[in-house]
Design an enzyme around this catalytic site. Structure first.
Site, PDB file in Angstrom:
ATOM      1  CG  HIS A 100      -3.159  -3.132   3.953  1.00  0.00           C
ATOM      2  ND1 HIS A 100      -2.161  -2.478   4.628  1.00  0.00           N
ATOM      3  CD2 HIS A 100      -3.887  -2.172   3.323  1.00  0.00           C
ATOM      4  CE1 HIS A 100      -2.278  -1.179   4.433  1.00  0.00           C
ATOM      5  NE2 HIS A 100      -3.316  -0.967   3.635  1.00  0.00           N
TER       6      HIS A 100
ATOM      7  CD  GLU B 267      -0.282  -5.335   6.149  1.00  0.00           C
ATOM      8  OE1 GLU B 267      -0.657  -4.162   6.320  1.00  0.00           O
ATOM      9  OE2 GLU B 267      -0.069  -5.815   5.008  1.00  0.00           O
TER      10      GLU B 267
ATOM     11  CB  CYS C 208      -1.001  -0.045   1.152  1.00  0.00           C
ATOM     12  SG  CYS C 208      -2.391   1.088   0.921  1.00  0.00           S
TER      13      CYS C 208
END
EC number: 4.3.3.6
Length: 186
Positions: A166, A168, A76
Site C-alpha cells: 500500500h 498510499e 494489493c
C-alpha cells in the site's frame, strides 16, 4: 491536464487521490462506469479482493475495463484484480500475465513495513504490507521491479503496474508519480 481516476468502491481512495495531487495531477474518485471515459489512467486500490470483484460486477466495471485500453495501477487487492491467475482460480481483468498468491505474508496481525528497492523508481521506498499477496509466477513480457524475502512484490507489463503493498498509506508518492509519468504520459 492529465486526469487519474481511483476506483472508489472500497479502499484508501482519498489517500490515492492525495498522492496523485502531490504528483501534480488531477485525481478523480470513480464511482460510475461512465466516468472511465474522462480519465487517462486508473488506480485500483486495496481492500478485500472478493468484495472488490463483486462490486465491480455489480456496477458494470469489469466488462468496461476489459474493453478499455487504459493504463492501470493495482495495489494489493487491485493487483489481484489485474492478474491473469490467482492461486488455483482464473483471473478477473486478466491484464497482467502473472499468478498471484493471496495473503502470502500472513494475516492482519502479520502485517509489516519494509524498505524496498524498486527498479527504475527508487531504492528506499517504504512498503506497507497488510494481508498482502505476492506474485508467485510471471510470464514473458512481465518485468519484476521488486522482491521482499525472495517474493515478488512489484511488477510492470506494458501500461500496467502492480504492487503487493500500500504505497498510499505513506507520505511517499514516487510510485504514483512513476505510474503517471512513465506509463501514462510517456
Amino acid at each position: 491536464m492529465i486526469k487519474i481516476g481511483v476506483l472508489a468502491l472500497q479502499g484508501a481512495v482519498r489517500e490515492h487521490i492525495r498522492h496523485i495531487e502531490l504528483s501534480g495531477y488531477e485525481g478523480i474518485a470513480i464511482k460510475r462506469v461512465e466516468q472511465l471515459d474522462e480519465i487517462d489512467g486508473l488506480i485500483l486500490p486495496g481492500g478485500e479482493s472478493t468484495t472488490l470483484r463483486r462490486l465491480m460486477d455489480l456496477y458494470g466495471f469489469k466488462e468496461k475495463l476489459q474493453q478499455l485500453d487504459l493504463p492501470m495501477f493495482g495495489t494489493c487487492a487491485g493487483l489481484i484484480v489485474l492478474a491473469k491467475n490467482v492461486e488455483n482460480e482464473s483471473g478477473y481483468l486478466n491484464k497482467l500475465d502473472i499468478t498471484v498468491e493471496r495473503n502470502s505474508f500472513g494475516r492482519q496481525v502479520d502485517s509489516f513495513e519494509s524498505e524496498l528497492d524498486i527498479k527504475g523508481i527508487a531504492n528506499d521506498i517504504e512498503g506497507v504490507f497488510i494481508r498482502a499477496p505476492h506474485i508467485a509466477k510471471v510470464d514473458n513480457g512481465v518485468e519484476i521491479l521488486s522482491k521482499v524475502g525472495g517474493k515478488i512484490v512489484a511488477v510492470k507489463q506494458g501500461q500496467y503496474l502492480g504492487v503487493s503493498f500500500h504505497p498510499e498509506l505513506t507520505d511517499d508518492y514516487r510510485i504514483t508519480k512513476y505510474f503517471i509519468e512513465h506509463m501514462i504520459k510517456h
